[in-house]
Design an enzyme around this catalytic site. Structure first.
Site, PDB file in Angstrom:
ATOM      1  N   GLY A  32       0.813  -1.211   0.000  1.00  0.00           N
ATOM      2  CA  GLY A  32       0.000   0.000   0.000  1.00  0.00           C
ATOM      3  C   GLY A  32       0.842   1.254   0.000  1.00  0.00           C
ATOM      4  O   GLY A  32       2.073   1.204   0.071  1.00  0.00           O
ATOM      5  N   SER A  33       0.168   2.400  -0.046  1.00  0.00           N
ATOM      6  CA  SER A  33       0.873   3.672  -0.216  1.00  0.00           C
ATOM      7  C   SER A  33       1.710   4.055   1.003  1.00  0.00           C
ATOM      8  O   SER A  33       2.834   4.544   0.864  1.00  0.00           O
ATOM      9  CB  SER A  33      -0.134   4.782  -0.536  1.00  0.00           C
ATOM     10  OG  SER A  33      -1.147   4.855   0.459  1.00  0.00           O
ATOM     11  N   ASP A  88       2.474  -2.921   8.307  1.00  0.00           N
ATOM     12  CA  ASP A  88       1.467  -2.926   7.248  1.00  0.00           C
ATOM     13  C   ASP A  88       0.504  -1.767   7.447  1.00  0.00           C
ATOM     14  O   ASP A  88       0.381  -1.233   8.556  1.00  0.00           O
ATOM     15  CB  ASP A  88       0.696  -4.252   7.271  1.00  0.00           C
ATOM     16  CG  ASP A  88       0.329  -4.736   5.876  1.00  0.00           C
ATOM     17  OD1 ASP A  88       0.245  -3.877   4.973  1.00  0.00           O
ATOM     18  OD2 ASP A  88       0.127  -5.940   5.699  1.00  0.00           O
ATOM     19  N   ASP A  91      -7.054  -0.011   5.777  1.00  0.00           N
ATOM     20  CA  ASP A  91      -8.052   0.865   5.161  1.00  0.00           C
ATOM     21  C   ASP A  91      -8.989   1.458   6.200  1.00  0.00           C
ATOM     22  O   ASP A  91      -9.513   2.555   6.024  1.00  0.00           O
ATOM     23  CB  ASP A  91      -8.833   0.092   4.103  1.00  0.00           C
ATOM     24  CG  ASP A  91      -7.907  -0.410   2.998  1.00  0.00           C
ATOM     25  OD1 ASP A  91      -7.315   0.440   2.313  1.00  0.00           O
ATOM     26  OD2 ASP A  91      -7.752  -1.629   2.850  1.00  0.00           O
ATOM     27  N   LYS A 101      -8.542  -4.480   5.834  1.00  0.00           N
ATOM     28  CA  LYS A 101      -7.426  -4.343   4.914  1.00  0.00           C
ATOM     29  C   LYS A 101      -7.820  -4.979   3.584  1.00  0.00           C
ATOM     30  O   LYS A 101      -8.786  -5.714   3.516  1.00  0.00           O
ATOM     31  CB  LYS A 101      -6.180  -5.050   5.463  1.00  0.00           C
ATOM     32  CG  LYS A 101      -5.631  -4.397   6.733  1.00  0.00           C
ATOM     33  CD  LYS A 101      -4.496  -5.168   7.371  1.00  0.00           C
ATOM     34  CE  LYS A 101      -3.419  -5.594   6.420  1.00  0.00           C
ATOM     35  NZ  LYS A 101      -2.865  -4.484   5.604  1.00  0.00           N
ATOM     36  N   GLU A 110      -0.976 -10.814   3.345  1.00  0.00           N
ATOM     37  CA  GLU A 110      -0.738  -9.965   4.513  1.00  0.00           C
ATOM     38  C   GLU A 110      -1.150 -10.676   5.793  1.00  0.00           C
ATOM     39  O   GLU A 110      -0.426 -10.650   6.794  1.00  0.00           O
ATOM     40  CB  GLU A 110      -1.509  -8.647   4.361  1.00  0.00           C
ATOM     41  CG  GLU A 110      -0.931  -7.728   3.301  1.00  0.00           C
ATOM     42  CD  GLU A 110      -1.845  -6.558   2.957  1.00  0.00           C
ATOM     43  OE1 GLU A 110      -1.348  -5.583   2.391  1.00  0.00           O
ATOM     44  OE2 GLU A 110      -3.060  -6.624   3.250  1.00  0.00           O
TER      45      GLU A 110
END
Length: 236
Positions: A32-33, A88, A91, A101, A110
């Site tokens: 992810g970002s 990690d 969301d 997530k 993950e």
């Protein structure tokens, strides 16, 4: 909130997470970002000599590519039995540190990697904090392509509204690193995330879902306070 402010929050929390990694550690590298910045900062620390002898376990093709770009040696789960730390993103994060997530469709790997870590450290910006899971984000469910129709019916029976995730820069559905599809499932209410996580995974054809319940050890939150990015830690 501006895109620049969000980027600042992600960078400050990513650096705080990267600074917790010590030499000799086996590190789970999330997807992810925000986690992309973590991988970049870990590479910076290796290059400067602040860190040595770390190895990463990537949770996705994206994480693997970034780790190689920034000089982080990689191993697989064939090579290690446990990890010292997994870092990690998420969301959504609720007050009990439960997560949704899977926005990057990597939640299956993950969940496996995070479960093997001595410490599971979650990095988010403040926009990801919610009072109840499912408030803003659907629950991603990885499903075998063969089973999309029956799984869709079963998810509706659980009160969900499933939608097949479609590609943005390609026609057709999103395909995970395992070659499966993703159903994004909206629920009006998730009163018991642990029970829903189990119920979804009990549906034949489901590989894994994006509810992560009672697994996060520490949440690091990047936020803007008085115009400045800073990090808040949630560990209760």
């Amino acid at each position: 909130m501006s895109d620049d402010a969000v980027k600042q929050m992600k960078q400050v929390v990513a650096k705080a997470a990267a600074d917790r990694v010590q030499s000799g550690m086996v590190v789970g590298l999330g997807t992810g970002s925000t986690t992309a910045f973590v991988i970049q900062f870990l590479g910076d620390r290796l290059r400067k000599g602040e860190l040595s002898n770390i190895v990463g376990v990537p949770t996705s093709f994206q994480a693997s590519v970034l780790a190689k770009k920034y000089g982080i040696p990689l191993v697989t789960l064939d090579d290690v039995e446990k990890l010292d730390i997994a870092i990690d993103g998420a969301d959504e994060v609720d007050p009990a540190k439960n997560l949704i997530k899977g926005g990057g469709a990597a939640h299956t790997r993950e969940k496996i990697v995070d479960s093997l870590a001595e410490q599971f450290l979650v990095v988010v910006d403040s926009s990801k904090l919610v009072q109840k899971l499912g408030s803003t984000f659907p629950v991603p469910v990885e499903v075998l392509p063969f089973a999309v129709a029956p799984v869709t019916r079963a998810l509706k029976a659980l009160g969900g509204e499933p939608e097949l995730r479609m590609g943005v820069k390609k026609d057709g559905p999103v395909v995970t690193d395992q070659g499966n599809f993703v159903l994004d499932v909206r629920f009006d209410d998730i009163p018991d995330p642990a029970e829903l996580e189990k119920a979804i995974n009990n549906i034949p054809g489901v590989v894994e879902n994006g509810l992560f319940v009672n697994v996060a050890d520490v949440i690091l939150v990047g936020e803007i306070v008085d115009g400045q990015p800073q990090v808040r830690e949630i560990f209760h």
